[in-house]
Each structure stands twice: as structure tokens, then as C-alpha cells.
Design a protein around this motif. Structure first.
Motif, PDB file in Angstrom:
ATOM      1  N   THR A 202      44.487  -3.243  37.805  1.00 29.92           N
ATOM      2  CA  THR A 202      44.154  -3.013  36.400  1.00 29.92           C
ATOM      3  C   THR A 202      44.906  -1.811  35.840  1.00 29.92           C
ATOM      4  O   THR A 202      45.455  -1.863  34.743  1.00 29.92           O
ATOM      5  CB  THR A 202      42.642  -2.801  36.234  1.00 29.92           C
ATOM      6  N   GLY A 203      44.931  -0.716  36.616  1.00 26.89           N
ATOM      7  CA  GLY A 203      45.508   0.518  36.099  1.00 26.89           C
ATOM      8  C   GLY A 203      47.016   0.547  36.082  1.00 26.89           C
ATOM      9  O   GLY A 203      47.618   1.132  35.179  1.00 26.89           O
ATOM     10  N   LEU A 204      47.657  -0.087  37.078  1.00 28.94           N
ATOM     11  CA  LEU A 204      49.105   0.037  37.186  1.00 28.94           C
ATOM     12  C   LEU A 204      49.868  -1.245  36.907  1.00 28.94           C
ATOM     13  O   LEU A 204      51.070  -1.186  36.617  1.00 28.94           O
ATOM     14  CB  LEU A 204      49.478   0.533  38.592  1.00 28.94           C
ATOM     15  N   LEU A 205      49.210  -2.393  36.987  1.00 28.42           N
ATOM     16  CA  LEU A 205      49.946  -3.650  36.918  1.00 28.42           C
ATOM     17  C   LEU A 205      49.470  -4.593  35.820  1.00 28.42           C
ATOM     18  O   LEU A 205      49.909  -5.744  35.780  1.00 28.42           O
ATOM     19  CB  LEU A 205      49.855  -4.368  38.285  1.00 28.42           C
ATOM     20  N   SER A 206      48.603  -4.130  34.930  1.00 25.17           N
ATOM     21  CA  SER A 206      48.104  -5.025  33.880  1.00 25.17           C
ATOM     22  C   SER A 206      48.842  -4.849  32.564  1.00 25.17           C
ATOM     23  O   SER A 206      49.065  -5.813  31.826  1.00 25.17           O
ATOM     24  CB  SER A 206      46.608  -4.796  33.663  1.00 25.17           C
ATOM     25  N   ASP A 207      49.221  -3.619  32.250  1.00 24.99           N
ATOM     26  CA  ASP A 207      49.840  -3.301  30.966  1.00 24.99           C
ATOM     27  C   ASP A 207      50.606  -1.989  31.147  1.00 24.99           C
ATOM     28  O   ASP A 207      50.153  -1.112  31.899  1.00 24.99           O
ATOM     29  CB  ASP A 207      48.775  -3.153  29.874  1.00 24.99           C
ATOM     30  N   PRO A 208      51.744  -1.816  30.481  1.00 26.77           N
ATOM     31  CA  PRO A 208      52.502  -0.570  30.680  1.00 26.77           C
ATOM     32  C   PRO A 208      51.698   0.691  30.426  1.00 26.77           C
ATOM     33  O   PRO A 208      51.875   1.696  31.119  1.00 26.77           O
ATOM     34  CB  PRO A 208      53.659  -0.713  29.687  1.00 26.77           C
ATOM     35  N   GLY A 209      50.805   0.667  29.450  1.00 26.20           N
ATOM     36  CA  GLY A 209      50.052   1.868  29.118  1.00 26.20           C
ATOM     37  C   GLY A 209      48.690   1.960  29.753  1.00 26.20           C
ATOM     38  O   GLY A 209      47.925   2.881  29.447  1.00 26.20           O
ATOM     39  N   ALA A 210      48.359   1.045  30.669  1.00 26.40           N
ATOM     40  CA  ALA A 210      47.003   0.972  31.202  1.00 26.40           C
ATOM     41  C   ALA A 210      46.564   2.250  31.892  1.00 26.40           C
ATOM     42  O   ALA A 210      45.399   2.638  31.833  1.00 26.40           O
ATOM     43  CB  ALA A 210      46.879  -0.206  32.163  1.00 26.40           C
ATOM     44  N   ALA A 211      47.492   2.932  32.579  1.00 25.65           N
ATOM     45  CA  ALA A 211      47.122   4.109  33.370  1.00 25.65           C
ATOM     46  C   ALA A 211      47.299   5.420  32.624  1.00 25.65           C
ATOM     47  O   ALA A 211      47.122   6.491  33.225  1.00 25.65           O
ATOM     48  CB  ALA A 211      47.927   4.140  34.665  1.00 25.65           C
ATOM     49  N   ASP A 212      47.631   5.393  31.348  1.00 25.69           N
ATOM     50  CA  ASP A 212      47.706   6.637  30.587  1.00 25.69           C
ATOM     51  C   ASP A 212      46.356   7.338  30.665  1.00 25.69           C
ATOM     52  O   ASP A 212      45.303   6.714  30.516  1.00 25.69           O
ATOM     53  CB  ASP A 212      48.056   6.353  29.123  1.00 25.69           C
ATOM     54  N   ILE A 213      46.368   8.637  30.900  1.00 27.81           N
ATOM     55  CA  ILE A 213      45.153   9.377  31.228  1.00 27.81           C
ATOM     56  C   ILE A 213      44.550  10.038  29.992  1.00 27.81           C
ATOM     57  O   ILE A 213      45.254  10.652  29.195  1.00 27.81           O
ATOM     58  CB  ILE A 213      45.454  10.448  32.293  1.00 27.81           C
ATOM     59  N   GLY A 214      43.238   9.934  29.872  1.00 29.81           N
ATOM     60  CA  GLY A 214      42.500  10.618  28.812  1.00 29.81           C
ATOM     61  C   GLY A 214      41.450  11.533  29.411  1.00 29.81           C
ATOM     62  O   GLY A 214      40.933  11.267  30.494  1.00 29.81           O
ATOM     63  N   TRP A 215      41.166  12.616  28.707  1.00 23.77           N
ATOM     64  CA  TRP A 215      40.111  13.523  29.161  1.00 23.77           C
ATOM     65  C   TRP A 215      39.589  14.302  27.961  1.00 23.77           C
ATOM     66  O   TRP A 215      40.246  14.414  26.925  1.00 23.77           O
ATOM     67  CB  TRP A 215      40.595  14.469  30.260  1.00 23.77           C
ATOM     68  N   ALA A 216      38.386  14.826  28.099  1.00 24.06           N
ATOM     69  CA  ALA A 216      37.727  15.527  27.001  1.00 24.06           C
ATOM     70  C   ALA A 216      38.355  16.884  26.774  1.00 24.06           C
ATOM     71  O   ALA A 216      38.538  17.657  27.711  1.00 24.06           O
ATOM     72  CB  ALA A 216      36.241  15.675  27.286  1.00 24.06           C
ATOM     73  N   ARG A 217      38.674  17.173  25.522  1.00 24.58           N
ATOM     74  CA  ARG A 217      39.176  18.497  25.159  1.00 24.58           C
ATOM     75  C   ARG A 217      38.034  19.409  24.718  1.00 24.58           C
ATOM     76  O   ARG A 217      38.258  20.537  24.296  1.00 24.58           O
ATOM     77  CB  ARG A 217      40.207  18.397  24.040  1.00 24.58           C
ATOM     78  N   VAL A 218      36.819  18.905  24.804  1.00 27.22           N
ATOM     79  CA  VAL A 218      35.604  19.666  24.508  1.00 27.22           C
ATOM     80  C   VAL A 218      34.685  19.530  25.708  1.00 27.22           C
ATOM     81  O   VAL A 218      34.908  18.686  26.584  1.00 27.22           O
ATOM     82  CB  VAL A 218      34.909  19.139  23.229  1.00 27.22           C
ATOM     83  N   PRO A 219      33.635  20.331  25.804  1.00 29.96           N
ATOM     84  CA  PRO A 219      32.683  20.136  26.905  1.00 29.96           C
ATOM     85  C   PRO A 219      32.096  18.733  26.904  1.00 29.96           C
ATOM     86  O   PRO A 219      31.835  18.149  25.847  1.00 29.96           O
ATOM     87  CB  PRO A 219      31.614  21.195  26.621  1.00 29.96           C
ATOM     88  N   LEU A 220      31.883  18.190  28.097  1.00 31.40           N
ATOM     89  CA  LEU A 220      31.317  16.844  28.202  1.00 31.40           C
ATOM     90  C   LEU A 220      29.983  16.726  27.494  1.00 31.40           C
ATOM     91  O   LEU A 220      29.641  15.671  26.951  1.00 31.40           O
ATOM     92  CB  LEU A 220      31.158  16.458  29.671  1.00 31.40           C
ATOM     93  N   GLY A 221      29.195  17.811  27.498  1.00 29.07           N
ATOM     94  CA  GLY A 221      27.905  17.770  26.841  1.00 29.07           C
ATOM     95  C   GLY A 221      28.003  17.510  25.355  1.00 29.07           C
ATOM     96  O   GLY A 221      27.092  16.924  24.755  1.00 29.07           O
ATOM     97  N   GLU A 222      29.105  17.932  24.752  1.00 31.23           N
ATOM     98  CA  GLU A 222      29.280  17.664  23.322  1.00 31.23           C
ATOM     99  C   GLU A 222      29.426  16.179  23.053  1.00 31.23           C
ATOM    100  O   GLU A 222      28.986  15.671  22.024  1.00 31.23           O
ATOM    101  CB  GLU A 222      30.503  18.423  22.800  1.00 31.23           C
ATOM    102  N   LEU A 223      30.042  15.473  24.015  1.00 35.33           N
ATOM    103  CA  LEU A 223      30.198  14.032  23.885  1.00 35.33           C
ATOM    104  C   LEU A 223      28.950  13.281  24.335  1.00 35.33           C
ATOM    105  O   LEU A 223      28.330  12.536  23.574  1.00 35.33           O
ATOM    106  CB  LEU A 223      31.398  13.559  24.705  1.00 35.33           C
TER     107      LEU A 223
END
Length: 463
Positions: A202-223
Motif C-alpha cells: 500500500t505504502g510503496l507500490l500503490s501510488d507514487p505519492g502513497a508513502a509521503d509522510i505527514g505529521w502534526a505541527r501542533v501538539p497531538l492533544g490539539e488535534l
């Protein structure tokens, strides 16, 4: 006491992690009156924040990938998408300090179609020999032909499969485990091939952008707490935190079609109950006969994650994160801005599959990891350590061991109106934020079908 009534359908969701919040939002969106009960004083489950003086600390570093469509829906639903953006393109710096001299490599993609999107990166990956790089391509092609849902894959371990496909110990260390330990919370010998196939396919072989990484730029509690609570309350969900559920039983006044949920302070009745708690807690609350073999839940193991937090008096890392080889350090993230630190730099080390260190004293961890950071980041040698502390999640995830697939239950139970949610249920995914949200979708979908409530599944591929 809250009654079921004849018109309004009522549901109780037990657990305020991502699975429970998702289920509650979906049920409420279909017109069900929902009460969400959480034993902790906050929402968010095991992806939360806390205060340490003026610092806001995430209990652990959490990331997601562009292919995590359920978690991305969750962020959009609570209004948090802009606060947890995804890389424009996958780019992972990998620093190896185990050789004669430190060497930096990168795993990054191009805009070419799969599998060519990683070809240039793999061809220039300095941590593998030419022959090892070629073997990775052959293994990736073989992996692409697998069906992660094939029960036979659940019975073998990832390391065995990799060995059969020509992967050297160095290749496993410098590539497959580099990704797999972070996403599966286990090394290749301790990982079900079915779950490994899901992650890599899923992450590497499904779509060119599938494995692009996201993360919170704020504390997790805010989300996961502040914004999630606001979304729930806007949807009409009654949210009760610091409330422990003591028991769950059939409602005798509802001809056996309803439920009673006992807490310390009240008794709630409902047409539908979703247990969105950890597997052991679910086992303790399940009424007799709800599952054919409830003790299977106790056979689902757990795996720890250790997070090491270091505050320096100056900036020592220019990148937002990097991965390490040749060191006990796995992944290092810059959490300075998100934590609210005004001066210096705050680094968080995320150590997955940490069975050997989860109970180690802080002093021992400090003695082990500060010199490692000096090896990896020379600027730390001249910096002063302002603070060093650790957070431990001893049961951070379910253990993705071979055979775990047969232990994971579906959302529906044998008891009408009672459903299970949690990353440990049969989502097909490992224990990730994505899996948790998907489990909430599945539980709510099953409950709404049973209630005869028309609804739309947010993910087209799962509709």
C-alpha cells in the motif's frame, strides 16, 4: 437513567481514542443520539499530549502517510488538516554511523509512475551494495504480486519471506526494517507477512505519492482532544471523560433488544453499544456469548514504544527528522515549534519494538543515548542538555506477530447491537492511527445497517 425511547435511536460509545471518536461522529451524523464515555480525563487514546512545565509534550511521535485515507478524513472532519500537512514528496534522510565514516543517504521519490518512482533513489542509496539494491527491486516486484488478505501470508514471518527472496541481513536492516519497525512496531522475524505486505504494497507500490509522510505541527492533544471534542459536541455527541464503565448487560426493559451501560455515576441505556477500547478491556466488558471464543482477545500480544526527549540549549538539527543506521537510535524528530519551546531545540527519539529497553532507568537511557546523538549530530557535542526525560507506552500497539490475523475479531459480535472497534480489530492494517479510524468506520457502519439508518461510508474504496 437515559431511556431508549421509541423514535430516537441511542448509542453509547465506550472509549475516546481515534476509533471511538470516529464511530461516534459517524453514528451522530446519521441521526443517532450518542454518548461517548472515556475513562481518561482527555480524548485521543494513546496519541495524546501533556504539559511538562511550559512545554507541551506528545507522548510519542506519530506520523501517517498520504495513503492513510481514513486518518486524513478524520483530520478533515475535525478541522485539523492544515495542522498536520503531508510532505510534497517522500524524502527520508538516512544517516549511517556504523561504517568507517558517517554517511547520509536519502529515500525519496520522483513523479514517475510506480515502481519507477523509487528507482532513482534506490539506485543511489549508499547504504546498500549494487547487488543488494538489485535484489530489492526483485523482492518489490514479488511483493507487488501478493494479496495481503491471503490467510497463508499471516502464518509466515516477514524475515523468512525476505530471505527466500534474496534479501541479505544488511538489506533488511538498512531498508525493510528501517520502514517496517516504525510502521509495524516489530522487526521482520516478529512480523506477520500479511501485515508487512499490506504496509509495503500500500505504502510503496500503490501510488507514487502513497508513502509521503505527514505529521502534526501542533501538539497531538490539539488535534485528538481539543478539535475532536469540538467536532463531537457540534455533532450533538454527549462527551463524558474521566468516566469508567463498570459493566455492560442486556436491558430487561427493552425485550432484550437494548443495552445497559453501568458507570460509577449513572446507568445509560442504548440500542447500540460500541466498545472502542483495548482488547483486554473489551474482554473484561464483553457479556457471555458475545464472541465464540473471547479468550482469543487475550492471545493478541502487545508491543511497546519508548520515546526519549532531549532539550538542547541551541539548534543541533537542521532537518525536521531523520532515520539512523548503525546506532540504537531509530528515528529523530524536531519537536521544538510544536512543543512551544522558545529557546534551544527539542528532539524526540522514537524507539519502536523497544522490549529490551522499555523498563530501563532514565539514567541508563541517558548514558546510552546522549553519546549516540553526539555520533549522529556533531553539533550536540558543544551543546548543553537542558532536559532529558522519557515516555513509555508499554502496550503501545498490538504485536503484529505471525498468526495474529486469525485472532483479530470483526466489528460485529454475536450479541445484536454490540460492536467492537480499535486498531486491534480485523481492519487488515497494523496498529496505526489509520487502522483505528477504519475500525471506527466499520463499527458504525455495521451498527447503522442494523438500525436501518441510511448513511454513506466516507471512503469510496470501502463502501
Amino acid at each position: 437513567m437515559t431511556g431508549t425511547g421509541t423514535g430516537t435511536r441511542r448509542a453509547v460509545v465506550v472509549g475516546g481514542g481515534l476509533a471511538g471518536v470516529t464511530a461516534a461522529l459517524q453514528l451522530a451524523g446519521a441521526g443517532v443520539a450518542v454518548t461517548l464515555l472515556e475513562s481518561r480525563p482527555r480524548l485521543g487514546g494513546l496519541a495524546f499530549s501533556f504539559q511538562r512545565g511550559e512545554l507541551t509534550v506528545d507522548n510519542g511521535q506519530h506520523v501517517y502517510l498520504r495513503c492513510c485515507t481514513a486518518y486524513r478524513w478524520f483530520l478533515e472532519r475535525i478541522g485539523g488538516t492544515a495542522l498536520a500537512p503531508v510532505q510534497d514528496r517522500l524524502d527520508v534522510p538516512v544517516l549511517d554511523v556504523g561504517r568507517a565514516r558517517p554517511r547520509l543517504g536519502r529515500l525519496r521519490r520522483t513523479a514517475l509512475p510506480v515502481p519507477l518512482h523509487l528507482a532513482a533513489s534506490l539506485a543511489g542509496y549508499p547504504h546498500l551494495s549494487l547487488a543488494e539494491r538489485a535484489s530489492v527491486g526483485r523482492a518489490a516486484l514479488a511483493l507487488g504480486r501478493l494479496d495481503p488478505a491471503d490467510p497463508a501470508l499471516d502464518g509466515i514471518d516477514f524475515a523468512t519471506w525476505l530471505g527466500r527472496h534474496g534479501q541479505s541481513p544488511r538489506t533488511i536492516e538498512a531498508l525493510w526494517d528501517l520502514v517496517g519497525v516504525a510502521t509495524l512496531n516489530a522487526t521482520a522475524p516478529d512480523t506477520s507477512m500479511g501485515l508487512a505486505a499490506m504496509v509495503f504494497k500500500t505504502g510503496l507500490l500503490s501510488d507514487p505519492g502513497a508513502a509521503d509522510i505527514g505529521w502534526a505541527r501542533v501538539p497531538l492533544g490539539e488535534l485528538h482532544d481539543t478539535l475532536a471534542r469540538k467536532a463531537l459536541e457540534t455533532a450533538g455527541v454527549r462527551v463524558e471523560t474521566a468516566v469508567r464503565v463498570r459493566g455492560l448487560a442486556r436491558d430487561p426493559e427493552a425485550d432484550g433488544r437494548g443495552w445497559r451501560v453501568e458507570t460509577d455515576g449513572e446507568t445509560l441505556t442504548a440500542d447500540t453499544v460500541v466498545l472502542a477500547v483495548a482488547q483486554r478491556e473489551a474482554h473484561a466488558l464483553l457479556p457471555e456469548g458475545a464472541l465464540a471464543d473471547p479468550d482469543r482477545l487475550l492471545d493478541i500480544g502487545t508491543a511497546p514504544i519508548l520515546n526519549i526527549h532531549v532539550l538542547y540549549d541551541r539548534k543541533v538539527l537542521r532537518r525536521p527528522f531523520f532515520a539512523a543506521l548503525g546506532s540504537p537510535v531509530q528515528w529523530v524528530f524536531d519537536r521544538t515549534e510544536a512543543s512551544g519551546l522558545a529557546e534551544g531545540q527539542y528532539l524526540a527519539l522514537s524507539q519502536s519494538a523497544a522490549q529490551d529497553e522499555i523498563d530501563a532507568p532514565v539514567a541508563e537511557l541517558r548514558e546510552r543515548y546522549l553519546p549516540e546523538l553526539e555520533r549522529l549530530l556533531p553539533p550536540t557535542r558543544d551543546a548543553r542538555v537542558r532536559d532529558f526525560f522519557v515516555t513509555r507506552e508499554r502496550t503501545a500497539t498490538f504485536a503484529p506477530a505471525p498468526g495474529v490475523g486469525r485472532l483479530r475479531p470483526g466489528a460485529a459480535t454475536r450479541a445484536p447491537g454490540l460492536y467492537l472497534a480499535g486498531a486491534w480489530t480485523a481492519t487488515g492494517w497494523p496498529a496505526t492511527m489509520e487502522g483505528a479510524v477504519r475500525s471506527g468506520f466499520t463499527a458504525a457502519d455495521a451498527a447503522l445497517r442494523a438500525l436501518g439508518r441510511p448513511h454513506e461510508h466516507p471512503l469510496k474504496e470501502a463502501a
